[in-house]
Design an enzyme around this catalytic site. Structure first.
Site, PDB file in Angstrom:
ATOM      1  N   GLU A  36       0.824  -1.210   0.000  1.00  0.00           N
ATOM      2  CA  GLU A  36       0.000   0.000   0.000  1.00  0.00           C
ATOM      3  C   GLU A  36       0.867   1.273   0.000  1.00  0.00           C
ATOM      4  OE1 GLU A  36      -3.122   1.906  -0.613  1.00  0.00           O
ATOM      5  OE2 GLU A  36      -3.162  -0.264  -0.855  1.00  0.00           O
ATOM      6  N   HIS A  38       3.749   1.742  -1.600  1.00  0.00           N
ATOM      7  CA  HIS A  38       4.104   2.000  -2.996  1.00  0.00           C
ATOM      8  C   HIS A  38       2.884   2.486  -3.787  1.00  0.00           C
ATOM      9  CE1 HIS A  38       7.021  -1.376  -1.994  1.00  0.00           C
ATOM     10  NE2 HIS A  38       7.837  -0.417  -2.368  1.00  0.00           N
ATOM     11  N   GLN A 162      16.901   9.016   2.209  1.00  0.00           N
ATOM     12  CA  GLN A 162      16.957   8.776   0.759  1.00  0.00           C
ATOM     13  C   GLN A 162      16.281   9.919   0.008  1.00  0.00           C
ATOM     14  OE1 GLN A 162      16.224   4.867  -1.325  1.00  0.00           O
ATOM     15  NE2 GLN A 162      14.166   5.718  -1.476  1.00  0.00           N
TER      16      GLN A 162
END
Ligand code: AMP
Length: 293
Positions: A36, A38, A162
């Site tokens: 979910e 992604h 990131q």
């Protein structure tokens, strides 16, 4: 219908065709085993662009632990099935050789000249505990941006550091626009992650203490606590009794990022954690000044 390509070059061609037709692309890079978290990125990319493109590639360059790479869950067929309903126009996968056709030596190692330096946002935290990780991320993301040439790229705040590294990378390259998306959580509060599939049911229940620890720190922050040692202690007091071995508990200014220092009058902070449970390594974070659940 989602178009599917099992190799890089046809995907590059498809993207070129879309751009030639004047269609703007929203791009979601993933390592697959989609959940979910992604899919929320994909839905947003589909809503904000003419077409949403997803890549599924378990990138060996960003794994510091070969065993972690080997057991990382893979299910490309299942991923493709999920993406149709999320509004994805095209999904592609490929091999390291296809992404770097002229840059690998006989042993499959990437030439130093092909590696992308991740910049100062990579210092500390994941950059310290996972040697070479962000160089691997920056290298593949730069190559993916070359293949897709998106207008916007969508990344989750789950991997907050990131996101900072990729924002810097996109700034250096002059695009694309990088859109950060909130963390999707399981009902227990555990941040959704492909690696959650590797947890036993009991570990999965205990792993929820990671988020509970972050929430405890946020409650204290709201009450005025600014002592970082005390805030770290609160996270540990909640997480460690559940068998989570914390690698780090860190606090940073989420905007300045590189300045690790938070003063006694700090108004913004994000708490970031990494922990091992069994053979699985999990990361999570929470804005201490934010309202997000
Ligand atoms: P990964 O497949 O783990 O490389 O993740 C692909 C993208 O999905 C990255 O931008 C992640 O930050 C994002 N992502 C992974 N898990 C979540 C989550 N629970 N909530 C929001 N985004 C996520």
């Amino acid at each position: 219908m989602t178009r599917r390509f099992d190799a890089v070059e046809p995907a590059r061609e498809w993207c070129r065709g879309e751009r030639r037709a004047g269609r703007g692309l929203g791009f979601v890079p993933t390592m697959g085993a989609l959940h979910e978290g992604h899919l929320a990125l994909v839905r947003r990319a589909a809503a904000e662009n003419d077409a949403a493109v997803v890549s599924v590639f378990v990138n060996p360059l960003q794994f510091d632990d070969p065993a972690d790479y080997e057991r990382y869950p893979r299910d490309f067929g299942g991923d493709v099935a999920l993406l149709g309903a999320a509004g994805c126009a095209m999904v592609f996968t490929g091999t390291l050789e296809q992404f770097f056709p002229t840059e690998l030596d006989a042993d499959g190692r990437l030439a130093a000249s092909a590696r992308v330096e991740p910049g100062p946002a990579a210092e500390g935290l994941e950059g310290e505990f996972r040697s070479g990780h962000f160089e691997g991320v920056a290298t593949i993301v730069a190559r993916l941006f070359d293949v897709v040439a998106p207008d916007r790229a969508y990344f989750g705040e789950k991997d907050f550091q990131q996101l900072c590294v990729v924002r810097d990378l996109a700034r250096r390259r002059g695009g694309p626009e990088v859109v950060g998306c909130p963390i999707e959580r399981e009902p227990s509060g555990l941040a959704r992650s492909s690696r959650n599939e590797l947890l036993t049911p009991a570990e999965r229940r205990r792993a929820a203490a990671l988020y509970a620890g972050l929430q405890r720190a946020r409650a204290a922050w709201r009450e005025g606590e600014r002592g970082l040692d005390r805030l770290e202690q609160l996270v540990r007091e909640v997480a460690e009794p559940s068998g989570l071995a914390l690698e780090y508990v860190a606090f940073r200014d989420p905007d300045a990022w590189t300045s690790a220092f938070l003063g006694a009058d700090a108004e913004r902070a994000i708490a970031l954690v990494a922990a091992r449970i069994g053979r699985v390594r999990l990361i999570d974070n929470l804005r201490l000044d934010g309202d997000a659940a």
